[in-house]
Design a protein around this motif. Sequence first.
Motif, short mmCIF file in Angstrom:
data_model
loop_
_atom_site.label_atom_id
_atom_site.label_comp_id
_atom_site.label_asym_id
_atom_site.label_seq_id
_atom_site.Cartn_x
_atom_site.Cartn_y
_atom_site.Cartn_z
N CYS A 115 0.84 -1.20 0.00
CA CYS A 115 0.00 0.00 0.00
C CYS A 115 0.88 1.26 0.00
O CYS A 115 1.93 1.31 0.65
CB CYS A 115 -0.88 -0.04 1.24
N GLY A 116 0.39 2.27 -0.71
CA GLY A 116 1.14 3.52 -0.83
C GLY A 116 1.33 4.26 0.48
O GLY A 116 2.20 5.14 0.57
N VAL A 117 0.55 3.92 1.50
CA VAL A 117 0.74 4.56 2.81
C VAL A 117 2.13 4.23 3.37
O VAL A 117 2.70 4.99 4.15
CB VAL A 117 -0.38 4.14 3.79
N THR A 118 2.70 3.09 2.93
CA THR A 118 4.08 2.76 3.27
C THR A 118 5.01 3.93 2.96
O THR A 118 5.86 4.32 3.78
CB THR A 118 4.54 1.53 2.45
N THR A 119 4.84 4.48 1.77
CA THR A 119 5.67 5.61 1.33
C THR A 119 5.44 6.82 2.22
O THR A 119 6.39 7.49 2.63
CB THR A 119 5.31 5.98 -0.12
N GLN A 120 4.18 7.10 2.51
CA GLN A 120 3.86 8.27 3.33
C GLN A 120 4.53 8.18 4.70
O GLN A 120 5.10 9.15 5.20
CB GLN A 120 2.35 8.40 3.53
N ILE A 121 4.46 6.99 5.32
CA ILE A 121 5.07 6.83 6.65
C ILE A 121 6.59 6.99 6.55
O ILE A 121 7.21 7.66 7.39
CB ILE A 121 4.69 5.46 7.25
N ALA A 122 7.19 6.40 5.52
CA ALA A 122 8.65 6.53 5.37
C ALA A 122 9.05 7.99 5.17
O ALA A 122 10.08 8.44 5.69
CB ALA A 122 9.13 5.68 4.18
N VAL A 123 8.24 8.73 4.44
CA VAL A 123 8.54 10.16 4.21
C VAL A 123 8.36 10.94 5.51
O VAL A 123 9.19 11.79 5.85
CB VAL A 123 7.65 10.72 3.08
N MET A 124 7.32 10.66 6.26
CA MET A 124 7.12 11.35 7.54
C MET A 124 8.27 11.03 8.49
O MET A 124 8.79 11.91 9.17
CB MET A 124 5.79 10.93 8.19
N ASN A 125 8.69 9.74 8.52
CA ASN A 125 9.80 9.34 9.40
C ASN A 125 11.09 10.09 9.09
O ASN A 125 11.94 10.26 9.97
CB ASN A 125 10.06 7.83 9.28
N ALA A 126 11.25 10.50 7.82
CA ALA A 126 12.48 11.21 7.43
C ALA A 126 12.49 12.63 7.98
O ALA A 126 13.57 13.25 8.02
CB ALA A 126 12.60 11.22 5.91
N ARG A 127 11.32 13.15 8.39
CA ARG A 127 11.22 14.48 9.01
C ARG A 127 11.97 15.55 8.20
O ARG A 127 12.73 16.36 8.74
CB ARG A 127 11.73 14.46 10.46
N LEU A 128 11.70 15.59 6.90
CA LEU A 128 12.33 16.58 6.03
C LEU A 128 11.80 17.96 6.37
O LEU A 128 10.66 18.10 6.83
CB LEU A 128 12.04 16.26 4.56
N PRO A 129 12.60 19.00 6.11
CA PRO A 129 12.13 20.37 6.38
C PRO A 129 10.79 20.66 5.69
O PRO A 129 9.92 21.30 6.27
CB PRO A 129 13.25 21.24 5.81
N ILE A 130 10.63 20.20 4.46
CA ILE A 130 9.36 20.37 3.78
C ILE A 130 9.10 19.23 2.80
O ILE A 130 10.02 18.76 2.12
CB ILE A 130 9.27 21.73 3.05
N VAL A 131 7.88 18.76 2.80
CA VAL A 131 7.38 17.79 1.82
C VAL A 131 5.96 18.18 1.49
O VAL A 131 5.19 18.57 2.38
CB VAL A 131 7.37 16.35 2.38
N ILE A 132 5.61 18.08 0.21
CA ILE A 132 4.23 18.32 -0.21
C ILE A 132 3.72 17.05 -0.89
O ILE A 132 4.42 16.47 -1.72
CB ILE A 132 4.14 19.52 -1.17
N THR A 133 2.53 16.62 -0.50
CA THR A 133 1.93 15.44 -1.13
C THR A 133 0.52 15.79 -1.59
O THR A 133 -0.01 16.86 -1.27
CB THR A 133 1.84 14.25 -0.16
N HIS A 134 -0.10 14.89 -2.36
CA HIS A 134 -1.53 14.99 -2.61
C HIS A 134 -2.26 14.77 -1.28
O HIS A 134 -1.73 14.08 -0.39
CB HIS A 134 -1.97 13.96 -3.63
N ALA A 135 -3.46 15.31 -1.13
CA ALA A 135 -4.30 14.94 0.01
C ALA A 135 -4.89 13.55 -0.28
O ALA A 135 -5.12 13.21 -1.45
CB ALA A 135 -5.42 15.97 0.21
N PRO A 136 -5.12 12.73 0.75
CA PRO A 136 -5.58 11.36 0.51
C PRO A 136 -6.80 11.35 -0.45
O PRO A 136 -7.75 12.09 -0.27
CB PRO A 136 -5.99 10.88 1.90
N GLY A 137 -6.69 10.50 -1.47
CA GLY A 137 -7.79 10.36 -2.43
C GLY A 137 -7.82 11.42 -3.52
O GLY A 137 -8.55 11.25 -4.50
#
Lengths: 257, 257
Positions: free
Chosen positions: A222-244
Motif C-alpha cells: 500500500c502507498g501509505v508505506t511511502t507516506q510513513i517513510a517520508v514522515m519518518n524522514a522528518r524533512l524540512p518540507i514535503v508536499i503530497t496529494h491529500a488522501p484520495g
Amino acid sequence: MDTGRAVREAARSGAWDRPTAGLAAGYVQTNVVILPARYAFDFLRFCLRNPKPCPVVDVTAAGDPHPDPAVARDADLRTDVPRYRVYRHGEFVEERTDIRDLWREDFVGVLLGCSFTFEQALLAAGVPVRHVECGCNVPMYVTNRETRPAGPFHGPLVVSMRPIPGEQVPRAVEVTSRFPQAHGAPVYIGDPRGLGIDDLGRPDFGDPVPIRPGEVPVFWACGVTTQIAVMNARLPIVITHAPGHMFVTDLIIDDGP
Amino acid sequence: MDTGRAVREAARSGAWDRPTAGLAAGYVQTNVVILPARYAFDFLRFCLRNPKPCPVVDVTAAGDPHPDPAVARDADLRTDVPRYRVYRHGEFVEERTDIRDLWREDFVGVLLGCSFTFEQALLAAGVPVRHVECGCNVPMYVTNRETRPAGPFHGPLVVSMRPIPGEQVPRAVEVTSRFPQAHGAPVYIGDPRGLGIDDLGRPDFGDPVPIRPGEVPVFWACGVTTQIAVMNARLPIVITHAPGHMFVTDLIIDDGP
C-alpha cells in the motif's frame, strides 16, 4: 471529466478540489510526493528498494514542475493536483489547492502508482472489490515487516486488504501482477497473524469491511508505506496529494506494464 | 565458484579477472555504473523512464561502496567486479581490476539487471538461445527508437536479438516477462525494418547469428542502451564493469520479480 487532461485542467482552474475516485475511468492515477532535490536521490533509492509499495511512475528534474509529456502532457505539478498537503519536519501544516507560491527551484516531483489502477482491472475481470461494494475506504494495516531503508527513509510495510472468494484468488493474483506500477501482485494471502495483524476488524487506516464465508483476506502493498517513510524522514518540507485527491495521468490502464 | 559471494571474493583477491558468463549458475549478475552523486539523480530518472533497457537492481548511498546486504552481503563495489573500465568525459581511459584508489566520497554505484538472467530461464524452459549454441556474443543493434531522456542522459534504444522457432515465441515471451529486472519481455518481434534495422547480418555490437527456417527474430531491450546514454552525457568520470565482467549478486534467479 473523461480524461486525465480534463481532470488536471479542472484542478488547475479550481473547478475541482475533491477526490478523484471514479473520475477519468481507465486513466492511471498517481500519488504525488514533492521534496527538495537534496533528499530526492535517497527517496528514489528507497522506492527502488521497495518497488511493491512504492512503484515510481515518473520523476521530474530538479525545479521542473512538468512531468514527462509521455506520462502527462502539458501538466504542472504546482496546480494539477486537486488538493495538496504540506508537511514540515514530519508534521502536517496545511491543506491547499495550489502550491505555486511554495514551489522552489530545488523541488522534485515523484509520481507513484496507486491501487485505483488495479482495482479497476479486478472489477473488469469480475473479481469483487469489497470496499467499493460497501462504499467505504479500503482497510489498511501496519505489518511487522520492515521496508528496506535508504538514507533517512524507513518504516514498516503497510498493506491494504481485499477479501476475495477462494476460487477467484488465482485470478486476482494474475490480474494484479500485470500492473507492477500499481503495487502488482499481492504480497500475502491468508492468515493475517503472519503479517503481525491481530484483528482485521480494526484497520490502522481506512474502514473495516466484512469477510464472507469462503473468502480469504488478500493483502497488497500500500502507498501509505511511502507516506510513513517520508514522515519518518522528518524533512524540512514535503508536499503530497491529500488522501484520495490524486494526480491523473494520460496513461491508459490497459496499456499494462 | 558456485555462488555470487565466491565470485565476488575471487574478484576481490585478484584470483579472477575474466568474464563471468557461466559462473555461479542461478545467481543474478548485474551491470555496474559508478558515477558522481551530482549526476546520479538524473541517471536514476533516466533508468526509471526506461525500465526495460535499464532495470535498476540496487543503488548505493553516496560514498558508500556497499550494496544493500539483501542484494549482495559484505560486497564492495571497489573490488568485487572482475574487471572495470574507466571513462572520462565520455572517452575510455583505462581498464582495471580494482578501483580502490579511484573511489571518491561522492561516488554512487548503480546495479542494473542483465540478460544472463533471462537466458538461463529460457534455456531451462527449453527455448534455444542461438548465440550460446554458437559460442559467440549476442548480436545487438542500434534502433530508430529514442529512449526517454533525463538530464544529460539520452540516446537510442539498443536491442539484442535471439532467433526463436515460431511455436516457442509465446513461451519465450512468458518466460522473460517474469524477469522485469533483467529486461523483461521482448520489445519487438519480427520484421527488423520496423526498428530501423536493415541487415541482421551486420549487428552494431556482438556477433551475427544464423536464423533458421521457421524462426523469427525476437528483440529484447539491451543494457548497451545504458552505456550509450552514459557516454553521451560526457560526465567527468564514470566507471563501469568491462563487457561480460559482471557483478554477481546473492539474488537467486528463480526468485523472479
